[in-house]
Design a protein around this motif. Structure first.
Motif, mmCIF file in Angstrom:
data_model
loop_
_atom_site.group_PDB
_atom_site.id
_atom_site.type_symbol
_atom_site.label_atom_id
_atom_site.label_comp_id
_atom_site.label_asym_id
_atom_site.label_seq_id
_atom_site.Cartn_x
_atom_site.Cartn_y
_atom_site.Cartn_z
ATOM 1 N N SER A 91 6.116 59.815 11.585
ATOM 2 C CA SER A 91 5.327 60.786 11.518
ATOM 3 C C SER A 91 5.396 62.005 10.781
ATOM 4 O O SER A 91 6.534 62.613 10.702
ATOM 5 N N VAL B 254 1.467 60.327 6.232
ATOM 6 C CA VAL B 254 1.862 58.905 6.868
ATOM 7 C C VAL B 254 0.504 58.196 6.785
ATOM 8 O O VAL B 254 0.644 56.637 7.106
ATOM 9 N N ILE C 189 4.236 54.449 14.799
ATOM 10 C CA ILE C 189 4.351 55.650 14.231
ATOM 11 C C ILE C 189 5.238 56.145 15.221
ATOM 12 O O ILE C 189 5.223 56.696 16.490
ATOM 13 N N TRP D 121 4.568 62.847 17.030
ATOM 14 C CA TRP D 121 3.717 61.807 16.967
ATOM 15 C C TRP D 121 2.037 62.063 16.840
ATOM 16 O O TRP D 121 1.384 61.304 16.424
ATOM 17 N N GLY E 100 1.128 62.551 13.430
ATOM 18 C CA GLY E 100 0.916 61.249 12.673
ATOM 19 C C GLY E 100 -0.102 60.132 13.208
ATOM 20 O O GLY E 100 -0.519 59.081 12.250
ATOM 21 N N GLU F 214 -3.611 60.963 12.383
ATOM 22 C CA GLU F 214 -3.965 60.714 10.815
ATOM 23 C C GLU F 214 -3.811 59.323 10.599
ATOM 24 O O GLU F 214 -4.890 58.926 9.663
ATOM 25 N N THR F 215 -3.027 58.639 11.318
ATOM 26 C CA THR F 215 -3.012 56.946 10.862
ATOM 27 C C THR F 215 -4.122 56.283 11.347
ATOM 28 O O THR F 215 -4.871 55.532 10.712
#
Length: 935
Positions: A456, A460, A477, A499, A502, A505-506
């Motif tokens: 993360s 990412v 992640i 996390w 991340g 966002e992922t």
């Protein structure tokens, strides 16, 4: 004339600072600025005044600016060195003065490598850690130093240097000047006003503390230092200390969880869940509160716990970091509940394959310990370990005391030798390289899901989208509080991000790229309860990795001494005495833990009025942000996380099991396998540079059908092979190529042979040109490779058992090698043999350049005519003859014909003497740690 003063290191001592101050002030004008400001003044204005004064001094000819917080008293508080350096560096750049001045920081704040790295990255030229030096002096006065005053100082500076090198190398940076002012950090928990003044340009996504908050902290420290009569105690940053920093895994949490899995009583688990779910705010998700439904569902209306547990995996922890008993217990537990255990990067005993002890997730680390076709063909998920736990850019680490005979055999290494996997960038330089590795794995095991583990961090999501486009099936992640049972304490802090950032966002990036339905998105890092699972689901996760939770269920007391091999419960140790005497970690305890977590998850689904986890993914409307308990928390804004994790209005919101197949169907591989299954084969297969991973599908099939013993088959090829020719080559498979090959030849091979010879009627001298590409024989554990020409860079990196003969190699040859024999009938590039701990290399050093090219920190060079190398001559001659027989090499034939004339030019490269294996005695716990255990 230009006047220059050179300092060899960015960390200086008092003597070096004194020397700098004594330089001719006509050319090296030095001015001192105090970082301390009156306690009644506000911090922001103090920093602005500091910057104004710095600009004034530089414009008046100052070329060395010394910032010092040393002259502190009761009426002043210090500007933190990082704030000051960042602000002054930014201001100097704005004024066009940065190249006119050096910034030397004299501070008490810098203690460990990260502190120094931060100051340098923010613009400091050099740092003098005066308080650290004074503490060492005090220890000397108290007669508490084993190596004397000078030895202690040298050890401290050496450790800081080693830490700095580790940090910069993780970022792929080789010089301090490149790292200085690079600002390669993300700021977590500072407000926009602080960012604008002190850290302009650095990413900061959630806001946080203001200058007023930071000033209040300084006053609090001032009061403790000057007014309160207190005894200084450890803060508890790394280990739990009663009254110190809050730890999510504190003695109460550990004790309550173990009580729950021991008794199996729901009431006991509820106490544990309450202690976790109602703790003081310690993570970003703690500031997110569920909005429960006015119309809760009945239990039979929501997904059953059996289905929920299929989404649970145990995090990657290798045999070596864990004891074999603990590792097997986790596998049994996860297989029983329908989840998956993760082998970690240490390989796995093949006796476990096909049994309830088999880890369904097999990890492919950069160093590829124990990875071969047999290992890969026994996996449901193959995880490419780009991220080392939550530590970006690090290779995995296993201390020498943990490398027992048993573990060394599993990893093809020498007992007692510290093992370090090469960092990811050794074989994955780009998304194309990652895509190639994914293709290699899908060829050797077409049924497996290919997972990529990422850390993360900012951006990412973009990386994850690239990974998905590289045809991965699963992305993990990893949060900042991940790690292993083997890494040193310096690897625990300052790496990775929460996390929550991340994951959201992922999830968003995959949706925007219309890839969400093809990717199973997993998250791990600090998961303990069903509430964690619910919040992780809302923020975008399909699957969940649990690391420490199941370990505590097995009996781990969380003392953070895993790396010392002294685990008092026999879980994270290879000490046979400790394992036999203290390990009581039954798989049933882990099973109970996950049953409890799944049951709690089901209860939350009922309260939310949501039937399944799939329908919960992206439902950020069910989360309400709470203000927090402190002024700093009140300024944190997590709305960006909720916005990123939103469920899309159209398209898939979660993984739907769709295959993420590559455009390349591996036609030649399919033809070879089809011919083999039908009991036929062509005399010569025509191969082209678009034919990738040739032989991998056959190796996977043979490994599945015949196991480790393999099956005898010989295949001939003519042409130019694409990447990964002979990857994962299995026992009994012989590949002969007339032509040349691209990168990754023989990567991960464990048996058989690969022979590559040049085409007929060529006009060039084969031994002087490249016949195979870069990163060949990477992570090989067996078999033979003969190439009648030169290899590219990073040849035989992490070779642990293969035999090879080539006629020259590029830079970084035989790096991290732990076994096997390599013969190089030509020149070698720079950094040869770095990190080599096993095996043997013969080099034809006709021009006597080997010593200047080899990494003499780790290897020694002997003449083959030396008395101690008497048996080497016979082995070398035999291998050269094999090379001639396999490839028809003209250069090798010439050497063989004129053996006596050329013999003196051969050198033997071996690793330097390693430390012998020690089995450590159980440590004696301090009184405080004993209290922590009993709590």
């Amino acid at each position: 004339m230009a006047y220059r003063a050179i300092i060899s290191k960015p960390i200086i001592n008092f003597a070096k600072l004194t020397q700098i101050k004594a330089l001719d002030q006509r050319y090296y004008k030095l001015e001192l600025l105090s970082l301390n400001y009156p306690i009644y003044q506000d911090l922001q204005s103090a920093i602005v005044n500091l910057c104004d004064e710095a600009v004034k001094l530089v414009k008046n000819g100052c070329v060395i600016l010394q910032l010092s917080d040393r002259d502190i008293d009761e009426t002043t508080v210090p500007i933190h060195a990082a704030l000051a350096v960042g602000a002054i560096n930014t201001r100097m750049i704005e004024e066009g003065l940065r190249l006119d001045v050096n910034i030397i920081v004299e501070t008490a704040n810098a203690r460990d490598p990260h502190h120094f790295a931060m100051l340098i990255a923010l613009g400091a030229t050099a740092v003098y850690p005066y308080l650290a030096m004074q503490i060492i002096n005090q220890l000397h006065v108290q007669n508490r130093l084993q190596n004397g005053l000078m030895g202690a100082r040298e050890n401290y500076f050496a450790s800081i240097k080693k830490g700095l090198l580790k940090i910069t190398s993780k970022m792929g940076i080789s010089t301090v000047s490149s790292y200085r002012s690079a600002c390669l950090f993300e700021i977590i928990g500072l407000g926009q006003e602080v960012m604008d003044l002190c850290f302009a340009g650095l990413p900061s996504r959630i806001g946080g503390a203001t200058f007023k908050d930071l000033h209040t902290d300084s006053i609090r420290v001032n009061n403790r230092a000057w007014k309160a009569q207190i005894n200084m105690q450890r803060s508890g940053q790394l280990k739990y200390i009663h009254g110190g920093e809050f730890h999510c895994y504190n003695p109460d949490v550990v004790t309550l969880l173990q009580q729950a899995v021991n008794t199996g009583e729901q009431a006991d688990y509820d106490k544990f869940a309450s202690a976790v779910n109602n703790r003081p705010i310690a993570t970003l998700r703690d500031m997110m509160q569920l909005k429960l439904s006015d119309q809760p569902l009945a239990q039979e209306a929501v997904v059953c716990t059996t289905e929920i547990m299929k989404r649970f995996d145990s995090a990657a922890m290798s045999v070596g970091a864990l004891s074999p008993e603990a590792h097997e217990s986790l596998a049994i537990a996860m297989n029983t509940i329908g989840g998956r255990s993760n082998s970690g990067e240490g390989g796995e005993d093949s006796k476990r394959f096909g049994t309830n002890k088999n880890s369904k997730i097999k990890q492919v680390a950069s160093g590829r310990f124990g990875v071969n076709a047999h290992y890969l063909s026994n996996a449901e998920v193959i995880q490419i370990k780009v991220a080392q736990g939550a530590k970006p850019g690090e290779g995995g680490q296993l201390p020498g005391k943990k490398v027992t005979v048993e573990i060394a055999k599993l990893r093809n290494a020498i007992p007692g030798t510290t093992l370090i996997s090469p960092p990811p960038h050794h074989d994955i330089y780009s998304i194309e390289d990652l895509s190639q590795l994914i293709f290699d794995l899908k060829q050797v095991n077409p049924k497996a899901l290919i997972s990529v583990k990422l850390v993360s961090g900012p951006g990412v999501g973009t990386i994850a989208a690239g990974v998905a486009k590289a045809y991965a099936d699963m992305i993990t992640i990893a949060g900042h509080d991940g790690g292993t049972g083997a890494s040193p304490l310096t690897s625990v802090k300052y790496a990775g991000n929460p996390w929550e950032l991340g994951l959201a966002e992922t999830h968003q990036a995959l949706i925007e790229n219309k890839l969400r339905d093809k990717i199973c998105l997993q998250v791990d890092g600090g998961f303990k309860t069903g509430l964690d699972v619910i919040k992780g689901t809302i923020l975008g996760a399909d699957s969940f990795g649990f690391g420490t939770g199941p370990m505590v269920a097995l009996g781990c007391k969380y003392l953070r001494i895993c790396h010392l091999n002294n685990c008092a419960t026999g879980i994270a140790t290879q000490n046979k005495t400790l394992r036999d005497k203290h390990f009581t970690g039954l798989p049933e305890k882990v099973i109970r833990y996950f049953e409890f977590v799944a049951g709690e998850t089901q209860q939350w689904l009922m309260k939310l009025g949501i039937e399944s986890l799939d329908k919960l993914i992206g439902r950020t409307d069910l989360l309400e942000l709470i203000q927090g308990e402190t002024s700093k928390q009140a300024n944190i804004d997590l709305s960006s996380i909720l916005n990123a994790a939103k469920r899309p209005t159209t398209g898939a919101a979660h993984y739907m099991g769709m295959a993420n197949d590559s455009f390349d169907k591996g036609v030649l591989n399919q033809q070879i396998l089809s011919d083999f299954e039908q009991g036929k084969q062509q005399e010569v297969y025509r191969i082209n540079n678009y034919d990738r991973s040739v032989g991998a599908k056959l190796s996977g099939f043979v490994a599945t059908k015949y196991g480790k013993v393999g099956h005898q088959i010989s295949l001939n090829f003519r042409g130019i092979a694409g990447q990964s020719f002979g990857v994962w080559n299995h026992q009994g498979i012989e590949l002969n190529l007339q032509g040349d090959a691209n990168d990754y030849v023989g990567k991960g091979m464990s048996g058989g042979s690969i022979a590559i010879s040049p085409p007929e009627n060529i006009s060039y001298v084969p031994s002087r040109g490249a016949i195979i590409g870069n990163t060949c024989l990477y992570g090989a554990s067996g078999g033979q490779l003969f190439a009648a020409g030169q290899a590219g860079e990073r040849f035989a990196v992490r070779n642990s058992g293969a035999t090879a003969v080539v006629e020259g190699v590029g830079d970084h040859g035989c790096e991290y090698m732990t076994g096997g024999v390599v013969v190089i009938l030509g020149p070698v590039g720079e950094n040869f043999g770095a990190g080599m701990t096993g095996g043997q290399v013969f080099v034809f050093d006709d021009f006597d350049t080997l010593e200047s090219q080899a990494n003499l920190d780790t290897v020694e060079i002997l003449n083959i005519t030396d008395e101690q190398c008497e048996t080497c001559q016979t082995e070398l001659k035999k291998l050269i003859q094999q090379h001639i027989d396999k490839t028809g090499s003209r250069w090798a034939a010439k050497l063989s014909r004129n053996w006596d004339s050329y013999l003196d030019a051969f050198k033997v490269v071996r690793p330097k003497q390693t430390t012998t294996l020690e089995i450590a005695e159980p440590i004696k716990l301090s009184q405080r740690e004993e209290q922590g255990e009993r709590a």
